[in-house]
Design an enzyme around this catalytic site. Structure first.
Site, PDB file in Angstrom:
ATOM      1  N   CYS A  96      -1.102  -0.482  -5.885  1.00  0.00           N
ATOM      2  CA  CYS A  96      -1.007   0.029  -7.245  1.00  0.00           C
ATOM      3  C   CYS A  96      -1.241   1.536  -7.232  1.00  0.00           C
ATOM      4  O   CYS A  96      -2.126   2.018  -6.527  1.00  0.00           O
ATOM      5  CB  CYS A  96      -2.091  -0.670  -8.050  1.00  0.00           C
ATOM      6  SG  CYS A  96      -2.418   0.117  -9.589  1.00  0.00           S
ATOM      7  N   GLY A 127      -5.428  -1.087 -12.263  1.00  0.00           N
ATOM      8  CA  GLY A 127      -5.488  -0.064 -11.226  1.00  0.00           C
ATOM      9  C   GLY A 127      -6.192  -0.353  -9.922  1.00  0.00           C
ATOM     10  O   GLY A 127      -6.171   0.502  -9.050  1.00  0.00           O
ATOM     11  N   GLY A 162      -5.416  -2.582  -7.599  1.00  0.00           N
ATOM     12  CA  GLY A 162      -4.565  -3.281  -6.621  1.00  0.00           C
ATOM     13  C   GLY A 162      -4.251  -2.452  -5.386  1.00  0.00           C
ATOM     14  O   GLY A 162      -4.196  -1.222  -5.434  1.00  0.00           O
TER      15      GLY A 162
HETATM   16  P1  5GP Z   1      -4.400  -6.718  -4.542  1.00  0.00           P
HETATM   17  O1  5GP Z   1      -4.972  -8.088  -4.373  1.00  0.00           O
HETATM   18  O2  5GP Z   1      -3.215  -6.484  -3.665  1.00  0.00           O
HETATM   19  O3  5GP Z   1      -5.429  -5.642  -4.415  1.00  0.00           O
HETATM   20  O4  5GP Z   1      -3.891  -6.620  -6.066  1.00  0.00           O
HETATM   21  C1  5GP Z   1      -2.916  -7.503  -6.585  1.00  0.00           C
HETATM   22  C2  5GP Z   1      -2.648  -7.147  -8.026  1.00  0.00           C
HETATM   23  O5  5GP Z   1      -2.138  -5.806  -8.128  1.00  0.00           O
HETATM   24  C3  5GP Z   1      -1.571  -7.969  -8.699  1.00  0.00           C
HETATM   25  O6  5GP Z   1      -1.989  -9.238  -9.062  1.00  0.00           O
HETATM   26  C4  5GP Z   1      -1.217  -7.090  -9.898  1.00  0.00           C
HETATM   27  O7  5GP Z   1      -2.115  -7.248 -10.973  1.00  0.00           O
HETATM   28  C5  5GP Z   1      -1.401  -5.693  -9.349  1.00  0.00           C
HETATM   29  N1  5GP Z   1      -0.095  -5.084  -9.054  1.00  0.00           N
HETATM   30  C6  5GP Z   1       0.948  -5.618  -8.384  1.00  0.00           C
HETATM   31  N2  5GP Z   1       1.966  -4.749  -8.289  1.00  0.00           N
HETATM   32  C7  5GP Z   1       1.578  -3.638  -8.927  1.00  0.00           C
HETATM   33  C8  5GP Z   1       2.206  -2.385  -9.194  1.00  0.00           C
HETATM   34  O8  5GP Z   1       3.317  -2.090  -8.772  1.00  0.00           O
HETATM   35  N3  5GP Z   1       1.487  -1.493  -9.936  1.00  0.00           N
HETATM   36  C9  5GP Z   1       0.244  -1.776 -10.411  1.00  0.00           C
HETATM   37  N4  5GP Z   1      -0.358  -0.868 -11.161  1.00  0.00           N
HETATM   38  N5  5GP Z   1      -0.397  -2.933 -10.146  1.00  0.00           N
HETATM   39  C10 5GP Z   1       0.267  -3.854  -9.420  1.00  0.00           C
END
Ligand code: 5GP
Length: 346
Positions: free
Chosen positions: A186, A181, A183
């Protein structure tokens, strides 16, 4: 029902306290780390930052750019076999240290994984990725994958609690991916109410993993270089980035022009955009758990990487860590109610 009253912390709840240091310059800090793994006999050396296995981040072009800096890319799982063949035909042997093949846990996923590895036995890292790493079936899949590939380094996730980190390591994972959660694209926490603040997840999961000789990746929630430093300070062995590496030349994602400005599309892998693109729509029994956003075009990823690595070296000099490896030991977090001064922020 039960309530845990211990407060759990995210990156925004803390800062790292500076400490007396003998390091004269940021140039004296080494960010490379060496790892031995719990199951795989491989030795790994590099800068333990990873591009996320999203199709607007973990692309072949990203891997080409990042491997030159000894930074890792988890390649997204949607490339067809022929694209893998074309990509690896120009890839050097030593660069194989810096890429993982990603897979889900469906039958088609594991068949595709076998085909990719059969064609390219030099591939060393497998990233088994599901949104919810708590199902019994997931741990069984990790076990079967370990039996099938005894020498590969297996990454498995995502989870956020120590007992599940232990179970996945004992099932055959070398590295466990941590984050539910946090991300940038996300929406799991708002759609399901489930999650765990990332800093506490790292602290608790790294403790569990290190006790067994495994490693963890902090996955998601970093929006500035300082967050990456906090993740390493909390005990992460690797830090995975999505949004911070999206929007570049190497990231993929449709380019959109608006009012003379360029944007690149960036979306969650459980967003409606991703499901429409890769699985022909959202299945009747589920909801999208990801956003689709347009981010201002950021140019070549090299300057972002320099900013990240420069920030991390600076953190290390503030706390007297000559090597990234020492950062956790040198970190004292302070609880705060403020972060940066936003007078001149939009
Ligand atoms: P960020 O670096 O952008 O904060 O987070 C990246 C991570 O978000 C990814 O490696 C993956 O674990 C998570 N993530 C990617 N797409 C989704 C999504 O559609 N839903 C959720 N719950 N998590 C995601």
């Amino acid at each position: 029902m039960r309530i845990e009253y211990d407060i759990k912390l995210g990156f925004k709840d803390v800062m790292i306290r500076p400490k007396r240091s003998t390091i004269k310059s940021r140039s004296q800090v080494t960010l490379e780390r060496e790892f031995k793994f719990l199951h795989s006999p491989l030795l790994w050396k590099g800068v333990p930052i990873m591009a996320a296995n999203m199709d607007t981040v973990g692309t072949f072009n990203m891997a080409k750019a990042l491997s030159q800096k000894k930074i890792f890319t988890a390649i997204h799982k949607h490339y067809p076999l022929n694209d893998w063949k074309a990509f690896l035909s120009n890839f050097q042997e030593e660069d194989y240290h810096y890429i993982a093949v990603s897979t889900g846990i469906g039958k088609q996923d594991s068949e595709k994984l076998s085909a990719i590895i059969q064609n390219n036995p030099s591939l060393q890292f497998i990233c088994i990725d599901v949104a919810n790493g708590y199902s019994e079936y997931f741990a069984e899949f990790v076990k079967r994958t370990r039996d099938q590939y005894p020498d590969k380094v297996i990454i498995a996730g995502n989870v956020v609690t120590g007992e599940m980190v232990e179970e996945l390591l004992l099932s055959g994972a070398d590295i466990v991916k941590v984050g539910i959660g946090p991300g940038s694209v996300c929406t799991t926490r708002v759609k399901t109410g489930v999650g765990y603040p990332q800093l506490s997840a790292i602290i608790e999961c790294s403790d569990a993993a290190h006790g067994l000789g495994g490693q963890i990746i902090s996955d998601g929630g970093c929006s500035h270089p300082g967050d990456i430093a906090k993740a390493f300070g909390a005990g992460a062995d690797f830090v995975m980035l999505g949004g911070m590496l999206a929007g570049h030349d190497e990231s993929g994602g449709e380019i959109v022009q608006r009012n003379g400005q360029s944007f690149r599309k960036f979306y969650g892998m459980s967003s409606a955009t991703a499901m429409n693109k890769h699985t022909g729509g959202i299945a009747e029994y589920r909801a999208s758990e990801g956003k689709t956003v347009e981010i201002p075009y950021k140019g070549d990823v090299e300057s972002t990487i320099q900013d990240i690595l420069g920030g991390l070296r600076s953190t290390c000099t503030y706390v007297g860590a000559a090597r990234l490896k020492e950062l956790t030991k040198r970190t004292t977090f302070i609880r705060v109610n403020e972060q940066e001064n936003r007078t001149y922020s939009e």
